[in-house]
Write a protein that holds these residues in place. Structure first.
Motif, PDB file in Angstrom:
ATOM      1  N   UNK A 181      11.772 -12.066  23.586  1.00 43.82           N
ATOM      2  CA  UNK A 181      13.141 -11.565  23.507  1.00 43.82           C
ATOM      3  C   UNK A 181      13.273 -10.087  23.276  1.00 43.82           C
ATOM      4  N   UNK A 182      12.202  -9.319  23.493  1.00 38.77           N
ATOM      5  CA  UNK A 182      12.234  -7.888  23.228  1.00 38.77           C
ATOM      6  C   UNK A 182      12.727  -7.104  24.448  1.00 38.77           C
ATOM      7  N   UNK A 183      13.336  -5.960  24.192  1.00 38.85           N
ATOM      8  CA  UNK A 183      13.726  -5.020  25.246  1.00 38.85           C
ATOM      9  C   UNK A 183      12.758  -3.846  25.185  1.00 38.85           C
ATOM     10  N   UNK A 184      12.044  -3.631  26.290  1.00 39.26           N
ATOM     11  CA  UNK A 184      11.004  -2.607  26.336  1.00 39.26           C
ATOM     12  C   UNK A 184      11.279  -1.776  27.582  1.00 39.26           C
ATOM     13  N   UNK A 185      11.939  -0.640  27.388  1.00 38.96           N
ATOM     14  CA  UNK A 185      12.566   0.067  28.499  1.00 38.96           C
ATOM     15  C   UNK A 185      12.257   1.566  28.448  1.00 38.96           C
ATOM     16  N   UNK A 186      12.015   2.138  29.611  1.00 38.86           N
ATOM     17  CA  UNK A 186      11.950   3.605  29.776  1.00 38.86           C
ATOM     18  C   UNK A 186      10.894   4.254  28.894  1.00 38.86           C
ATOM     19  N   UNK A 187       9.739   3.599  28.759  1.00 33.50           N
ATOM     20  CA  UNK A 187       8.604   4.218  28.096  1.00 33.50           C
ATOM     21  C   UNK A 187       7.771   4.980  29.135  1.00 33.50           C
ATOM     22  N   UNK A 188       7.341   6.175  28.785  1.00 30.28           N
ATOM     23  CA  UNK A 188       6.757   7.056  29.790  1.00 30.28           C
ATOM     24  C   UNK A 188       5.450   6.518  30.356  1.00 30.28           C
ATOM     25  N   UNK A 189       4.657   5.814  29.544  1.00 29.03           N
ATOM     26  CA  UNK A 189       3.367   5.338  30.044  1.00 29.03           C
ATOM     27  C   UNK A 189       3.372   3.836  30.285  1.00 29.03           C
ATOM     28  N   UNK A 190       3.638   3.032  29.266  1.00 31.47           N
ATOM     29  CA  UNK A 190       3.528   1.586  29.443  1.00 31.47           C
ATOM     30  C   UNK A 190       4.602   0.857  28.646  1.00 31.47           C
ATOM     31  N   UNK A 191       4.985  -0.314  29.154  1.00 31.15           N
ATOM     32  CA  UNK A 191       5.893  -1.185  28.432  1.00 31.15           C
ATOM     33  C   UNK A 191       5.137  -2.029  27.427  1.00 31.15           C
TER      34      UNK A 191
END
Length: 573
Positions: A243-253
């Motif tokens: 249920x996590x939101x993992x968005x717009x990270x420069x290298x990896x989600x």
């Protein structure tokens, strides 16, 4: 002690220390062997060691204190249990220590921490503001069964919240904002097991959430966005991300396994000559979008990550959607459960079952595939969930813990193993709830080894959308105050109407903590509210609670009321 101390308190109980100034000392406020005190509204700044320093102190409340610009620690707690820290301000602890390196030269390192707990258990940190510290905002070392709730942690140079060798802790609703420095980490867990992180927001760090040499970590409904790496698991197994939101990270989600790019976040570490693989992790119901790499399963030399399960995720518009370079990971949950939603999937769904007719290929050397890609984004609200409750109960008591399900349809069998510490609790009975007719439970209780096999059969099939208990488990508390055990659901299977077995999307384990005798309002101490509760029982104004029978005569009477009152006054045990 020879140090210069603004205020010192030893062996005190039930004192109110409020609205004092304790600046420009070695220690601002120093307390030792002091219990059940309240420290509120104090200002302890510019001290060369700690603003507030507690050693062997229990059941104290620290509320609304200002502990800023102290050289080493804003608040230090050593071997101190059942304390509550609420809405304190710990800014800019700027200390430094000189350390001799192995080559004979001297180097200067910051050691400052906003709030530091060492060997301290069952404490609650709620609504504190911990900002601009040179090293770490909140640091737990060898500290178990603590709760961090709704703290604001920002712009600390290396770590926002750091747990080392600390088990069974819970973090919920914390807001962490980084300084975008190379190597800073929002939440770092190392050598810590059975940690639950839920509803935390972590952004603008080099690594948002970094999990290293940890097991049984639960990341549920967190937001790890706008970092360099969102979530990293290294040498960590049996964890759940849901249920996590993992968005717009420069290298990896989400990154699982060795990550050379991530090592900036663990500078000065000596762990990385002993890499192991990351296995048996479950990633479901997450939204992973607009990262460079979406979900990446990596390996290091011969340490391959395997038996990881990735399904019911929405993987959207990442430059590299996925990667897997070793066999034996699973990118779907079978035809009945389905796989993941990939927004670049180009296959068709000729029969309209919501699942693509051709697999989705996963990049990397494993040749992995999502065999059952979803045609539409997965709605995490549709996930099947099984959970076991948690409780705090005093020694020698009995507590009933429910097992509940959510969003299940036509389930005929629920089977699982329940693991627990049999030196803390033992199971005395397992029974089916009366919510569903046709249910029967077959338990195999093994309290010697701390494992009970539970099988629920329902001839009428179970269908329910709201959270509903289906099983009750009765525990006797055998451990002492302060001990605890996780309640781990393992080897879980549901069976549908045709008796086809499968694994539901989300499993939520529980915990039993052995609390303090006489603590009826569950605030981790015995206070006037508990005296009032016993008095009301004796007066017949509230229902009886057998835990209030302190003298063991099988009733709650005036002697029990006197006993708890004498205890609070320091005149009894």
């Amino acid at each position: 002690m020879n140090e210069n101390v603004g205020m010192i308190s030893g062996n005190t109980r039930f004192h109110d220390l409020s609205d004092n100034l304790a600046n420009y000392n070695d220690f601002g406020i120093y307390m030792e062997n002091s219990n059940n005190n309240t420290l509120s509204g104090n200002t302890a700044n510019y001290n060369s060691c700690s603003g507030i320093h507690l050693v062997y102190c229990n059941n104290n409340t620290l509320n609304g204190n200002y502990v800023n610009i102290n050289k080493e620690y804003g608040i230090y707690m050593g071997s101190s249990n059942n304390n509550t820290l609420i809405a304190n301000y710990a800014y800019s602890s700027n200390g430094r220590i000189w350390i001799q390196s192995t080559n004979g030269f001297w180097r200067q390192y910051n050691i400052s921490k906003g709030i530091y707990l060492h060997s301290s258990h069952q404490n609650t940190l709620k609504g504190n503001n911990v900002n601009f510290n040179n090293l770490i905002g909140i640091y737990f070392e060898k500290s178990d069964n603590n709760m961090l709730i709704g703290n604001n942690v920002s712009s600390n140079e290396e770590r926002g919240i750091y747990l080392s060798d600390s088990d069974n802790n819970m973090m919920s609703g914390n807001n962490l904002i980084g300084s975008s420095l190379l190597g800073d980490t929002g939440i770092l867990l190392r050598d810590s097991d059975n940690i639950t992180l839920c509803y935390n927001n972590v952004s603008h760090f080099d690594s948002g959430i970094f999990i290293n040499f940890c097991n049984k970590i639960k990341l549920i409904v967190n937001n790890a966005s706008n970092n360099h790496e969102g979530v990293v698991l290294i040498s960590s197994s049996n964890n759940m991300l849901s249920g996590n939101i993992i968005n717009s990270n420069r290298y990896s989600g989400i990154w699982v396994g060795y990550c050379n790019e991530c090592l900036y976040s663990v500078q000065y570490s000596t762990y990385y000559s002993n890499y192991t693989s990351s296995n048996n992790n479950t990633m479901s119901d997450n939204t992973v979008s607009n990262n460079n790499y979406g979900i990446y399963l990596a390996s290091f030399e011969q340490n391959y990550s395997r038996n990881n399960r990735i399904y019911h995720n929405n993987v959207i518009s990442n430059i590299n959607q996925s990667y897997d370079n070793f066999h034996f990971n699973f990118w779907d949950s079978g035809y009945l459960g389905g796989g993941n939603y990939w927004n670049d999937y180009t296959g068709i769904d000729a029969n309209g079952d919501g699942i693509g007719d051709t697999p989705y290929n996963i990049s990397g050397g494993a040749g992995a595939q999502d065999q059952y890609p979803l045609m539409q984004p997965w709605n995490e609200g549709d996930s099947e969930v099984i959970s076991i409750g948690s409780a705090s109960s005093p020694p020698n008591s009995t507590v009933i813990i429910p097992v509940s399900v959510v969003n299940v349809t036509n389930i005929s069998v629920i089977s699982f193993d329940l693991l627990y510490n049999s030196s803390v609790v033992i199971i005395t009975s397992v029974s089916a709830k009366e919510n569903f007719t046709g249910s029967s439970v077959t338990p195999n209780i093994d309290n010697i080894n701390g494992i009970t096999i539970i099988v629920l059969n329902n001839s009428n099939l179970i269908s329910i959308s709201a959270e509903t208990p289906v099983i009750d488990i009765a525990f006797n508390i055998t451990g002492g105050s302060g001990s605890s055990t996780s309640l781990d659901i393992q080897n879980l299977q549901f069976s549908d109407s045709e008796l086809n077995p499968y694994t539901p999307a989300v499993v939520v384990d529980g915990q039993i903590t052995v609390g303090i005798k006489g603590d009826f309002n569950n605030n981790s101490r015995v206070d006037f509210g508990d005296i009032a509760k016993v008095a009301f029982i004796v007066a017949g104004k509230v229902s009886k609670d057998p835990r209030a029978d302190f003298n063991g005569n099988e009733r709650v009477d005036i002697e029990d009321a006197a006993k708890i009152a004498f205890y609070l006054a320091g005149k009894g045990e």
